[in-house]
Design a protein around this motif. Structure first.
Motif, PDB file in Angstrom:
ATOM      1  N   VAL A 147      12.170  88.996  38.947  1.00  0.00           N
ATOM      2  CA  VAL A 147      13.550  89.261  38.334  1.00  0.00           C
ATOM      3  C   VAL A 147      14.447  89.182  39.511  1.00  0.00           C
ATOM      4  N   SER A 148      15.449  88.058  39.382  1.00  0.00           N
ATOM      5  CA  SER A 148      16.539  87.999  40.344  1.00  0.00           C
ATOM      6  C   SER A 148      17.953  88.592  39.708  1.00  0.00           C
ATOM      7  N   ILE A 149      18.691  89.255  40.479  1.00  0.00           N
ATOM      8  CA  ILE A 149      20.093  89.914  39.897  1.00  0.00           C
ATOM      9  C   ILE A 149      21.113  89.497  41.097  1.00  0.00           C
ATOM     10  N   GLU A 150      22.013  88.950  40.602  1.00  0.00           N
ATOM     11  CA  GLU A 150      23.157  88.427  41.332  1.00  0.00           C
ATOM     12  C   GLU A 150      24.399  89.023  40.767  1.00  0.00           C
ATOM     13  N   ILE A 151      25.335  89.618  41.579  1.00  0.00           N
ATOM     14  CA  ILE A 151      26.610  90.214  41.479  1.00  0.00           C
ATOM     15  C   ILE A 151      27.722  89.459  42.090  1.00  0.00           C
ATOM     16  N   ALA A 152      28.312  88.858  41.394  1.00  0.00           N
ATOM     17  CA  ALA A 152      29.517  88.006  42.355  1.00  0.00           C
ATOM     18  C   ALA A 152      30.974  88.197  41.588  1.00  0.00           C
ATOM     19  N   PRO A 153      32.107  88.182  42.333  1.00  0.00           N
ATOM     20  CA  PRO A 153      33.490  87.960  41.657  1.00  0.00           C
ATOM     21  C   PRO A 153      33.551  86.734  40.934  1.00  0.00           C
ATOM     22  N   TYR A 154      34.204  87.028  39.727  1.00  0.00           N
ATOM     23  CA  TYR A 154      34.718  85.894  38.890  1.00  0.00           C
ATOM     24  C   TYR A 154      35.931  85.949  38.207  1.00  0.00           C
ATOM     25  N   GLN A 155      36.707  85.229  38.539  1.00  0.00           N
ATOM     26  CA  GLN A 155      38.114  85.282  37.882  1.00  0.00           C
ATOM     27  C   GLN A 155      38.586  86.700  37.584  1.00  0.00           C
ATOM     28  N   GLY A 156      38.561  87.522  38.651  1.00  0.00           N
ATOM     29  CA  GLY A 156      39.243  88.615  38.693  1.00  0.00           C
ATOM     30  C   GLY A 156      38.286  89.880  38.252  1.00  0.00           C
ATOM     31  N   VAL A 215      33.739  90.907  37.490  1.00  0.00           N
ATOM     32  CA  VAL A 215      32.400  90.893  38.176  1.00  0.00           C
ATOM     33  C   VAL A 215      31.638  90.208  37.156  1.00  0.00           C
ATOM     34  N   ARG A 216      30.772  89.202  37.856  1.00  0.00           N
ATOM     35  CA  ARG A 216      29.886  88.420  37.052  1.00  0.00           C
ATOM     36  C   ARG A 216      28.432  89.030  37.370  1.00  0.00           C
ATOM     37  N   LEU A 217      27.589  89.401  36.473  1.00  0.00           N
ATOM     38  CA  LEU A 217      26.319  89.881  36.587  1.00  0.00           C
ATOM     39  C   LEU A 217      25.180  88.783  36.041  1.00  0.00           C
ATOM     40  N   THR A 218      24.481  88.031  36.971  1.00  0.00           N
ATOM     41  CA  THR A 218      23.417  87.218  36.285  1.00  0.00           C
ATOM     42  C   THR A 218      22.277  87.758  36.763  1.00  0.00           C
ATOM     43  N   VAL A 219      21.306  87.864  35.552  1.00  0.00           N
ATOM     44  CA  VAL A 219      19.897  88.377  35.409  1.00  0.00           C
ATOM     45  C   VAL A 219      19.263  86.981  35.302  1.00  0.00           C
ATOM     46  N   ALA A 232      18.790  92.137  26.745  1.00  0.00           N
ATOM     47  CA  ALA A 232      20.034  92.185  25.959  1.00  0.00           C
ATOM     48  C   ALA A 232      20.457  93.623  25.736  1.00  0.00           C
ATOM     49  N   ALA A 233      19.278  94.313  25.237  1.00  0.00           N
ATOM     50  CA  ALA A 233      19.540  96.114  24.980  1.00  0.00           C
ATOM     51  C   ALA A 233      19.706  96.732  26.248  1.00  0.00           C
ATOM     52  N   MET A 234      18.974  96.387  27.284  1.00  0.00           N
ATOM     53  CA  MET A 234      19.308  97.278  28.633  1.00  0.00           C
ATOM     54  C   MET A 234      20.622  97.134  29.074  1.00  0.00           C
ATOM     55  N   LEU A 235      21.228  95.535  29.269  1.00  0.00           N
ATOM     56  CA  LEU A 235      22.380  95.155  29.820  1.00  0.00           C
ATOM     57  C   LEU A 235      23.525  95.824  28.939  1.00  0.00           C
ATOM     58  N   SER A 236      23.415  95.739  27.507  1.00  0.00           N
ATOM     59  CA  SER A 236      24.216  96.526  26.732  1.00  0.00           C
ATOM     60  C   SER A 236      24.467  97.953  27.197  1.00  0.00           C
ATOM     61  N   ASN A 237      23.373  98.683  27.462  1.00  0.00           N
ATOM     62  CA  ASN A 237      23.271 100.102  27.779  1.00  0.00           C
ATOM     63  C   ASN A 237      24.177 100.228  29.169  1.00  0.00           C
ATOM     64  N   LEU A 238      23.846  99.372  29.987  1.00  0.00           N
ATOM     65  CA  LEU A 238      24.450  99.509  31.352  1.00  0.00           C
ATOM     66  C   LEU A 238      26.061  99.097  31.190  1.00  0.00           C
ATOM     67  N   LYS A 239      26.187  98.214  30.463  1.00  0.00           N
ATOM     68  CA  LYS A 239      27.735  97.866  30.142  1.00  0.00           C
ATOM     69  C   LYS A 239      28.647  99.187  29.598  1.00  0.00           C
ATOM     70  N   THR A 240      27.906  99.783  28.545  1.00  0.00           N
ATOM     71  CA  THR A 240      28.427 101.042  28.007  1.00  0.00           C
ATOM     72  C   THR A 240      28.570 102.058  29.100  1.00  0.00           C
ATOM     73  N   PHE A 241      27.655 102.344  29.972  1.00  0.00           N
ATOM     74  CA  PHE A 241      27.591 103.383  31.020  1.00  0.00           C
ATOM     75  C   PHE A 241      28.818 103.053  31.963  1.00  0.00           C
TER      76      PHE A 241
END
Length: 73
Positions: free
Chosen positions: A9-18, A20-24, A43-52
């Motif tokens: 698993v690779s995770i990238e966090i980068a700015p994107y058009q104002g 943050v883009r998270l790519t898993v 999808a379920a885990m990232l939805s939970n992260l977004k809500t948090f």
């Protein structure tokens, strides 16, 4: 086809058009069935992260319980 073994698993966090883009990226999987099952879980885990991140609270139920056929205590 990749022989059974650990996946990666690779995770990238980068700015994107104002914002943050998270790519898993989850690779080195055994096959399409494993990919499909893991995609639903991610999808379920990232939805939970977004809500948090937006509310300071996790989803009211474990995110994997929203997946059909996948209930875990």
């Amino acid at each position: 086809m990749q022989p059974p073994g650990p996946s990666r698993v690779s995770i990238e966090i980068a700015p994107y058009q104002g914002i943050v883009r998270l790519t898993v990226t989850h690779d080195q999987l055994v096959g399409e069935d494993e990919r499909d099952a893991l995609a639903a879980g991610w999808a379920a885990m990232l939805s939970n992260l977004k809500t948090f991140l937006e509310t300071g609270r996790p989803l009211p139920a474990p995110p994997w319980n929203i997946l059909p056929g996948f209930v875990r205590e």
